[in-house]
Write a protein that holds these residues in place. Structure first.
Motif, PDB file in Angstrom:
ATOM      1  N   TYR A  14      -2.863  55.167  11.526  1.00 22.79           N
ATOM      2  CA  TYR A  14      -1.668  55.086  10.692  1.00 22.79           C
ATOM      3  C   TYR A  14      -1.915  54.350   9.375  1.00 22.79           C
ATOM      4  O   TYR A  14      -0.997  54.205   8.574  1.00 22.79           O
ATOM      5  CB  TYR A  14      -0.530  54.416  11.474  1.00 22.79           C
ATOM      6  CG  TYR A  14      -0.203  55.180  12.731  1.00 22.79           C
ATOM      7  CD1 TYR A  14       0.473  56.393  12.671  1.00 22.79           C
ATOM      8  CD2 TYR A  14      -0.597  54.713  13.977  1.00 22.79           C
ATOM      9  CE1 TYR A  14       0.754  57.110  13.821  1.00 22.79           C
ATOM     10  CE2 TYR A  14      -0.318  55.431  15.130  1.00 22.79           C
ATOM     11  CZ  TYR A  14       0.356  56.625  15.047  1.00 22.79           C
ATOM     12  OH  TYR A  14       0.631  57.338  16.182  1.00 22.79           O
ATOM     13  N   ALA A  15      -3.147  53.922   9.137  1.00 23.17           N
ATOM     14  CA  ALA A  15      -3.472  53.200   7.905  1.00 23.17           C
ATOM     15  C   ALA A  15      -3.518  54.161   6.725  1.00 23.17           C
ATOM     16  O   ALA A  15      -3.965  55.301   6.842  1.00 23.17           O
ATOM     17  CB  ALA A  15      -4.815  52.490   8.056  1.00 23.17           C
ATOM     18  N   GLY A  16      -3.053  53.701   5.581  1.00 22.71           N
ATOM     19  CA  GLY A  16      -3.170  54.464   4.344  1.00 22.71           C
ATOM     20  C   GLY A  16      -2.254  55.662   4.230  1.00 22.71           C
ATOM     21  O   GLY A  16      -2.518  56.556   3.428  1.00 22.71           O
ATOM     22  N   LEU A  17      -1.169  55.704   5.013  1.00 20.24           N
ATOM     23  CA  LEU A  17      -0.247  56.836   4.916  1.00 20.24           C
ATOM     24  C   LEU A  17       0.526  56.761   3.603  1.00 20.24           C
ATOM     25  O   LEU A  17       1.046  55.713   3.241  1.00 20.24           O
ATOM     26  CB  LEU A  17       0.739  56.838   6.086  1.00 20.24           C
ATOM     27  CG  LEU A  17       0.140  56.978   7.480  1.00 20.24           C
ATOM     28  CD1 LEU A  17       1.252  56.995   8.520  1.00 20.24           C
ATOM     29  CD2 LEU A  17      -0.719  58.222   7.584  1.00 20.24           C
ATOM     30  N   VAL A  18       0.578  57.864   2.898  1.00 17.33           N
ATOM     31  CA  VAL A  18       1.332  57.969   1.648  1.00 17.33           C
ATOM     32  C   VAL A  18       2.507  58.905   1.913  1.00 17.33           C
ATOM     33  O   VAL A  18       2.311  60.059   2.299  1.00 17.33           O
ATOM     34  CB  VAL A  18       0.439  58.515   0.508  1.00 17.33           C
ATOM     35  CG1 VAL A  18       1.249  58.688  -0.761  1.00 17.33           C
ATOM     36  CG2 VAL A  18      -0.740  57.590   0.286  1.00 17.33           C
ATOM     37  N   HIS A  19       3.715  58.405   1.733  1.00 21.25           N
ATOM     38  CA  HIS A  19       4.912  59.157   2.121  1.00 21.25           C
ATOM     39  C   HIS A  19       5.227  60.352   1.226  1.00 21.25           C
ATOM     40  O   HIS A  19       5.910  61.271   1.658  1.00 21.25           O
ATOM     41  CB  HIS A  19       6.120  58.216   2.202  1.00 21.25           C
ATOM     42  CG  HIS A  19       6.028  57.281   3.356  1.00 21.25           C
ATOM     43  ND1 HIS A  19       6.656  57.503   4.548  1.00 21.25           N
ATOM     44  CD2 HIS A  19       5.342  56.128   3.519  1.00 21.25           C
ATOM     45  CE1 HIS A  19       6.384  56.540   5.392  1.00 21.25           C
ATOM     46  NE2 HIS A  19       5.588  55.685   4.788  1.00 21.25           N
TER      47      HIS A  19
END
Length: 121
Positions: A14-19
């Motif tokens: 879940y790291a670095g998720l860009v919405h």
């Protein structure tokens, strides 16, 4: 004689998720002969109209977050099915089973974990 030491790879799915990313993101996590494990992050993207994946590899995919709809080509095995996925749902897609992503949730990132097995595409 010196021996090579293997190092453990680690991270967070879940790291670095860009919405609001303009494109899907594909991150290879493990690659070995005949096996690829990757994280895919969709933010409202879908397959282009008329486009079908037709991979020489088997694919096993699990949805970890978000929501999506997969469509399968009209064949004897799939009969034009579509499948809505929510977190925890998984699908095994045989080699050369034509499929597409018809929808992913635009409000939250859709996080997939895909495992590809067999012949290299």
């Amino acid at each position: 004689m010196a021996t090579a030491m293997a190092t453990a790879a680690n991270g967070n799915l879940y790291a670095g998720l860009v919405h609001d990313a303009p494109e899907e993101r594909f991150d290879p996590l493990v690659e070995r002969e005949g096996v690829l494990i990757e994280r895919i992050v969709s933010t409202g993207q879908a397959s282009p109209p008329g486009f079908w994946y037709d991979d020489a590899r088997e694919e096993w995919v699990v949805l970890l977050a978000g929501a999506a709809t997969l469509e399968f080509a009209d064949t004897a095995d799939t009969a034009g099915q579509s499948r809505r996925l929510v977190p925890g749902d998984y699908v095994h897609i045989p080699a050369h089973c034509r499929h597409r992503v018809s929808w992913t949730d635009p409000a939250v990132p859709t996080v997939w974990l895909a495992v590809y097995l067999g012949a290299q595409a």
